[in-house]
Design a protein around this motif. Structure first.
Motif, PDB file in Angstrom:
ATOM      1  N   GLY A 145       0.826  -1.216   0.000  1.00  0.00           N
ATOM      2  CA  GLY A 145       0.000   0.000   0.000  1.00  0.00           C
ATOM      3  C   GLY A 145       0.851   1.253   0.000  1.00  0.00           C
ATOM      4  N   GLY A 146       2.041   1.159  -0.584  1.00  0.00           N
ATOM      5  CA  GLY A 146       3.007   2.267  -0.559  1.00  0.00           C
ATOM      6  C   GLY A 146       2.688   3.419  -1.489  1.00  0.00           C
ATOM      7  N   ASP A 147       1.592   3.306  -2.256  1.00  0.00           N
ATOM      8  CA  ASP A 147       1.177   4.453  -3.084  1.00  0.00           C
ATOM      9  C   ASP A 147       0.141   5.312  -2.348  1.00  0.00           C
ATOM     10  OD1 ASP A 147       1.114   5.993  -5.520  1.00  0.00           O
ATOM     11  OD2 ASP A 147      -0.838   5.077  -5.981  1.00  0.00           O
ATOM     12  N   GLY A 148      -0.276   4.886  -1.155  1.00  0.00           N
ATOM     13  CA  GLY A 148      -1.384   5.575  -0.466  1.00  0.00           C
ATOM     14  C   GLY A 148      -0.924   6.747   0.393  1.00  0.00           C
ATOM     15  N   ILE A 178      13.765  -0.252  -0.028  1.00  0.00           N
ATOM     16  CA  ILE A 178      12.295  -0.287  -0.024  1.00  0.00           C
ATOM     17  C   ILE A 178      11.730  -0.871  -1.322  1.00  0.00           C
ATOM     18  CG2 ILE A 178      10.173   1.129   0.115  1.00  0.00           C
ATOM     19  CD1 ILE A 178      11.833   1.196   2.714  1.00  0.00           C
ATOM     20  N   LEU A 179      10.813  -1.832  -1.162  1.00  0.00           N
ATOM     21  CA  LEU A 179      10.020  -2.341  -2.294  1.00  0.00           C
ATOM     22  C   LEU A 179       8.561  -2.024  -1.985  1.00  0.00           C
ATOM     23  CD1 LEU A 179       9.303  -4.134  -4.796  1.00  0.00           C
ATOM     24  CD2 LEU A 179       9.409  -6.117  -3.273  1.00  0.00           C
ATOM     25  N   ILE A 180       7.917  -1.266  -2.883  1.00  0.00           N
ATOM     26  CA  ILE A 180       6.490  -0.946  -2.706  1.00  0.00           C
ATOM     27  C   ILE A 180       5.649  -1.943  -3.504  1.00  0.00           C
ATOM     28  CG2 ILE A 180       4.678   0.724  -3.331  1.00  0.00           C
ATOM     29  CD1 ILE A 180       6.612   2.989  -2.774  1.00  0.00           C
ATOM     30  N   LEU A 181       4.634  -2.521  -2.857  1.00  0.00           N
ATOM     31  CA  LEU A 181       3.646  -3.322  -3.570  1.00  0.00           C
ATOM     32  C   LEU A 181       2.301  -2.617  -3.411  1.00  0.00           C
ATOM     33  CD1 LEU A 181       4.461  -6.999  -2.383  1.00  0.00           C
ATOM     34  CD2 LEU A 181       5.422  -5.725  -4.306  1.00  0.00           C
ATOM     35  N   ASP A 182       1.595  -2.420  -4.512  1.00  0.00           N
ATOM     36  CA  ASP A 182       0.297  -1.727  -4.446  1.00  0.00           C
ATOM     37  C   ASP A 182      -0.485  -2.117  -5.700  1.00  0.00           C
ATOM     38  OD1 ASP A 182      -0.537   1.241  -2.838  1.00  0.00           O
ATOM     39  OD2 ASP A 182      -1.786   0.458  -4.452  1.00  0.00           O
ATOM     40  N   ASN A 183      -1.795  -2.272  -5.560  1.00  0.00           N
ATOM     41  CA  ASN A 183      -2.602  -2.575  -6.760  1.00  0.00           C
ATOM     42  C   ASN A 183      -3.231  -1.320  -7.354  1.00  0.00           C
ATOM     43  OD1 ASN A 183      -4.578  -2.010  -4.908  1.00  0.00           O
ATOM     44  ND2 ASN A 183      -5.809  -3.860  -5.291  1.00  0.00           N
ATOM     45  N   LEU A 184      -2.937  -0.178  -6.781  1.00  0.00           N
ATOM     46  CA  LEU A 184      -3.417   1.132  -7.244  1.00  0.00           C
ATOM     47  C   LEU A 184      -4.944   1.250  -7.176  1.00  0.00           C
ATOM     48  CD1 LEU A 184      -0.936   1.704 -10.239  1.00  0.00           C
ATOM     49  CD2 LEU A 184      -0.597   2.129  -7.798  1.00  0.00           C
ATOM     50  N   SER A 185      -5.563   0.440  -6.321  1.00  0.00           N
ATOM     51  CA  SER A 185      -7.026   0.468  -6.208  1.00  0.00           C
ATOM     52  C   SER A 185      -7.538   1.812  -5.681  1.00  0.00           C
ATOM     53  CB  SER A 185      -7.510  -0.652  -5.284  1.00  0.00           C
ATOM     54  OG  SER A 185      -6.839  -0.594  -4.044  1.00  0.00           O
ATOM     55  N   ARG A 186      -6.730   2.482  -4.867  1.00  0.00           N
ATOM     56  CA  ARG A 186      -7.166   3.761  -4.295  1.00  0.00           C
ATOM     57  C   ARG A 186      -7.379   4.793  -5.400  1.00  0.00           C
ATOM     58  NH1 ARG A 186      -9.501   6.839  -3.279  1.00  0.00           N
ATOM     59  NH2 ARG A 186      -9.594   8.470  -1.716  1.00  0.00           N
ATOM     60  N   PHE A 192      -0.098  -1.517   4.872  1.00  0.00           N
ATOM     61  CA  PHE A 192      -1.098  -0.437   4.800  1.00  0.00           C
ATOM     62  C   PHE A 192      -2.230  -0.805   3.834  1.00  0.00           C
ATOM     63  CE2 PHE A 192       2.935   2.015   5.354  1.00  0.00           C
ATOM     64  CZ  PHE A 192       2.597   2.872   6.370  1.00  0.00           C
ATOM     65  N   ALA A 193      -2.091  -1.959   3.123  1.00  0.00           N
ATOM     66  CA  ALA A 193      -2.901  -2.203   1.922  1.00  0.00           C
ATOM     67  C   ALA A 193      -4.316  -2.709   2.212  1.00  0.00           C
ATOM     68  CB  ALA A 193      -2.158  -3.181   1.017  1.00  0.00           C
ATOM     69  N   GLU A 194      -5.160  -1.804   2.685  1.00  0.00           N
ATOM     70  CA  GLU A 194      -6.566  -2.176   2.922  1.00  0.00           C
ATOM     71  C   GLU A 194      -7.475  -1.038   2.450  1.00  0.00           C
ATOM     72  OE1 GLU A 194      -7.193  -4.804   6.573  1.00  0.00           O
ATOM     73  OE2 GLU A 194      -5.322  -3.819   7.111  1.00  0.00           O
ATOM     74  N   GLN A 195      -8.746  -1.356   2.248  1.00  0.00           N
ATOM     75  CA  GLN A 195      -9.740  -0.315   1.926  1.00  0.00           C
ATOM     76  C   GLN A 195     -10.001   0.395   3.238  1.00  0.00           C
ATOM     77  OE1 GLN A 195     -12.124   2.178   1.721  1.00  0.00           O
ATOM     78  NE2 GLN A 195     -13.507   0.618   2.509  1.00  0.00           N
ATOM     79  N   ARG A 196      -9.661   1.683   3.343  1.00  0.00           N
ATOM     80  CA  ARG A 196      -9.620   2.303   4.665  1.00  0.00           C
ATOM     81  C   ARG A 196     -10.741   3.300   4.977  1.00  0.00           C
ATOM     82  NH1 ARG A 196      -9.756   7.614   4.678  1.00  0.00           N
ATOM     83  NH2 ARG A 196      -8.187   8.723   3.453  1.00  0.00           N
ATOM     84  N   SER A 197     -11.697   3.464   4.085  1.00  0.00           N
ATOM     85  CA  SER A 197     -12.742   4.449   4.388  1.00  0.00           C
ATOM     86  C   SER A 197     -13.962   3.789   5.032  1.00  0.00           C
ATOM     87  CB  SER A 197     -13.153   5.168   3.102  1.00  0.00           C
ATOM     88  OG  SER A 197     -14.458   5.669   3.228  1.00  0.00           O
ATOM     89  N   ALA A 198     -14.347   4.312   6.217  1.00  0.00           N
ATOM     90  CA  ALA A 198     -15.556   3.795   6.867  1.00  0.00           C
ATOM     91  C   ALA A 198     -16.810   4.129   6.045  1.00  0.00           C
ATOM     92  CB  ALA A 198     -15.640   4.348   8.286  1.00  0.00           C
ATOM     93  N   PRO A 199     -16.982   5.381   5.575  1.00  0.00           N
ATOM     94  CA  PRO A 199     -18.187   5.670   4.772  1.00  0.00           C
ATOM     95  C   PRO A 199     -18.263   4.824   3.496  1.00  0.00           C
ATOM     96  CG  PRO A 199     -17.165   7.717   5.497  1.00  0.00           C
ATOM     97  CD  PRO A 199     -16.210   6.617   5.864  1.00  0.00           C
ATOM     98  N   TYR A 200     -17.119   4.630   2.804  1.00  0.00           N
ATOM     99  CA  TYR A 200     -17.145   3.809   1.585  1.00  0.00           C
ATOM    100  C   TYR A 200     -17.577   2.385   1.940  1.00  0.00           C
ATOM    101  CZ  TYR A 200     -15.632   1.783  -2.877  1.00  0.00           C
ATOM    102  OH  TYR A 200     -15.591   1.126  -4.092  1.00  0.00           O
ATOM    103  N   SER A 201     -17.109   1.898   3.084  1.00  0.00           N
ATOM    104  CA  SER A 201     -17.433   0.518   3.485  1.00  0.00           C
ATOM    105  C   SER A 201     -18.914   0.360   3.844  1.00  0.00           C
ATOM    106  CB  SER A 201     -16.564   0.082   4.669  1.00  0.00           C
ATOM    107  OG  SER A 201     -17.060   0.571   5.902  1.00  0.00           O
ATOM    108  N   MET A 202     -19.630   1.473   4.045  1.00  0.00           N
ATOM    109  CA  MET A 202     -21.042   1.407   4.430  1.00  0.00           C
ATOM    110  C   MET A 202     -21.969   1.865   3.304  1.00  0.00           C
ATOM    111  SD  MET A 202     -20.873   0.257   7.464  1.00  0.00           S
ATOM    112  CE  MET A 202     -22.565   0.451   8.024  1.00  0.00           C
ATOM    113  N   LYS A 203     -21.410   2.111   2.138  1.00  0.00           N
ATOM    114  CA  LYS A 203     -22.157   2.733   1.040  1.00  0.00           C
ATOM    115  C   LYS A 203     -23.263   1.843   0.487  1.00  0.00           C
ATOM    116  CE  LYS A 203     -20.426   5.886  -2.446  1.00  0.00           C
ATOM    117  NZ  LYS A 203     -20.683   6.983  -1.524  1.00  0.00           N
ATOM    118  N   ASN A 204     -22.912   0.623   0.160  1.00  0.00           N
ATOM    119  CA  ASN A 204     -23.888  -0.299  -0.440  1.00  0.00           C
ATOM    120  C   ASN A 204     -23.351  -1.733  -0.324  1.00  0.00           C
ATOM    121  OD1 ASN A 204     -22.061  -0.784  -2.665  1.00  0.00           O
ATOM    122  ND2 ASN A 204     -22.691   1.174  -3.518  1.00  0.00           N
ATOM    123  N   THR A 205     -24.118  -2.688  -0.827  1.00  0.00           N
ATOM    124  CA  THR A 205     -23.721  -4.086  -0.648  1.00  0.00           C
ATOM    125  C   THR A 205     -22.393  -4.388  -1.366  1.00  0.00           C
ATOM    126  OG1 THR A 205     -25.071  -4.660  -2.539  1.00  0.00           O
ATOM    127  CG2 THR A 205     -26.078  -4.976  -0.388  1.00  0.00           C
TER     128      THR A 205
END
Ligand code: NAD
Ligand code: USQ
Length: 387
Positions: A7-10, A27-35, A97-110
């Motif tokens: 999650g080194g791009d976050g 340092i080696l950064i791994l990130d899927n750029l999902s953010r 660090f590589a997780e979806q970190r927004s509480a509102p986004y996590s509660m948006k919809n199914t």
């Protein structure tokens, strides 16, 4: 040390990568750029103009003798690649660090609820399996959250660093124990962090992994010494209703003369930490690993607690911003006290940046400077806890 930053791009991962690289670590950064992809999905952007990860790294590598490398991988979806990378690179430490970190986004919809659980739980579990399979003695440092405790669950006592002493009433009398602080998550996102804790408990016990879990408060601020070195190294700054955290939102709102959006009456108390202190805490945590066979080492990564109304008034005093009280879109206590024990980091040398010191620099150097980039239609909250 050789360190992988997941999650080194976050927002927290990028300045941490630079901070550790500057101090001579490989340092080696791994990130899927999902953010970055979620920004497109939500039709929003970072307030600060961020360049691609490839360009960021190229610029950094011209400034610093130790180059950073990057691989795009989804650690929740591509287990084989993760295991192979860990085995080949042989890191001394991995910062997760590589997780979806927004509480509102996590509660948006199914879709966002299930995505958050699948992504976060699978990412953490894949990582634990891959470290175990590598048979390497890697120290895992994970970014948890204050929200695993709930806010003020233990009443007048400071929230301890992870573990709490309890007395169980048994048939044979009272039994004293030290247990993981009871979990009290307030969103699907926070729920995934409580599940992470259980996984750490299992893998420290079963496979003697060395794990540090950092229960971080709300991070504010944008720049660190390293991200200031070139405008293409600038850190991201989220301000929208889903990913913007409260203090950074207030700063942006003050800059564009938008009223400060308080949910409810603003009597919620939360824990805060400046991004400069975040990167320092990670460095301290890496330098102070638990021993093999020890339980998860837990730190509270916070420097102060504040009521939201007091934060808003602090900014109002400096900028004349107005305050707007909105119906709270979240299901949370309207009011709470919050006292947090953060002795471990203080004893290891953390020097807190306080809100009073850093606020005006943020308002003038970031919020005012980039105010014309704000997409007004993304400011109000659009996720509700109870639809
Ligand atoms: P962020 O969204 O800016 O960064 C997370 C990074 O992880 C992103 O670059 C994203 O692309 C990447 N990522 C997500 N899932 C991935 C996957 N499956 N595979 C590979 N990469 C993946 O978030 P942040 O604000 O930097 O937060 C980092 C961590 O710190 C999170 O775990 C968060 O829960 C925790 N934390 C953040 C705050 C805060 O205020 N920002 C406070 C407390 C804890
Ligand atoms: N809030 C407002 N107005 C706003 C935005 C938020 O009043 O415009 C309120 C919320 O209702 C809440 C508080 O401010 O009471 C904090 O909200 P937030 O969005 O700043 O923070 P939160 O959702 O808790 O999540 C953030 C990060 C998360 C991290 C967590 C640390 O996104 O990754 O884990 O902070 S903590 O809050 O300590 O659990």
């Amino acid at each position: 040390m050789k360190i992988i930053i997941l999650g080194g791009d976050g927002f927290c991962g990028w300045p941490t990568s630079l901070h550790l690289s500057k101090r001579g670590h490989e340092i080696l950064i791994l990130d899927n750029l999902s953010r970055r992809k979620i920004d497109d999905e939500l039709g929003t952007n970072s307030l600060t103009p961020i360049v691609s990860i490839q360009e960021r790294i190229k610029v950094w590598n011209t400034l610093n003798p130790k180059p950073i490398t990057f691989k795009k991988i989804d650690i929740a979806q591509d287990y084989q690649a993760l295991e192979a990378l860990i085995k080949n690179y042989k890191p001394d430490a991995i910062v997760h660090f590589a997780e979806q970190r927004s509480a509102p986004y996590s509660m948006k919809n199914t879709v966002t609820k299930t995505y958050t659980v699948n992504n976060n739980v699978q990412a953490t579990h894949n990582l634990l399996v891959a470290i175990t399979q590598s048979k390497l003695d890697i120290h895992l440092v994970h970014l948890g959250t204050m929200g695993v405790y709930g806010y003020g669950w233990t009443g007048a006592n400071p929230i301890p660093e992870g573990y709490v002493n309890v007395e169980l009433i048994t048939r044979k009398g009272k039994l004293k124990k030290e247990i993981l602080h009871p979990a009290n998550p307030g969103s699907v996102y926070h729920l995934t962090k409580t599940l992470d804790q259980l996984m750490f408990g299992f893998y420290t016990k079963n496979d003697q992994l060395r794990i540090t879990d950092l229960h971080q408060g709300i991070v504010w601020g944008t720049q660190t010494k390293e991200t200031k070195l070139d405008k293409r190294l600038i850190n991201r700054f989220d301000y929208d209703g889903d990913y913007g955290t409260v203090l950074n939102r207030f700063l942006m709102q003050a800059a564009i003369k938008h009223p400060l959006t308080i949910y409810g009456k603003g009597l919620q108390t939360r824990a805060f930490i400046h991004i400069n202190n975040t990167v320092k805490c990670i460095e301290i945590a890496i330098q102070n690993p638990p021993k093999r066979g020890e339980r998860t080492s837990i730190f509270n990564q916070v420097t102060e607690t504040q009521r939201l109304i007091d934060l808003a008034k602090m900014i109002q005093k400096r900028t004349n911003a107005k305050i707007q009280y909105l119906e709270n879109p979240r299901r949370e206590d309207a009011q709470n006290d919050l006292v947090v024990d953060n002795t471990r980091f203080l004893e290891l040398g953390l020097n807190p940046t306080t809100l009073n010191e850093g606020l005006m620099e943020e308002v003038s150097e970031i919020a005012f400077k980039y105010a014309d980039r704000v997409q007004l239609d993304t400011i109000y909250p659009s996720s509700k806890w109870n639809n």
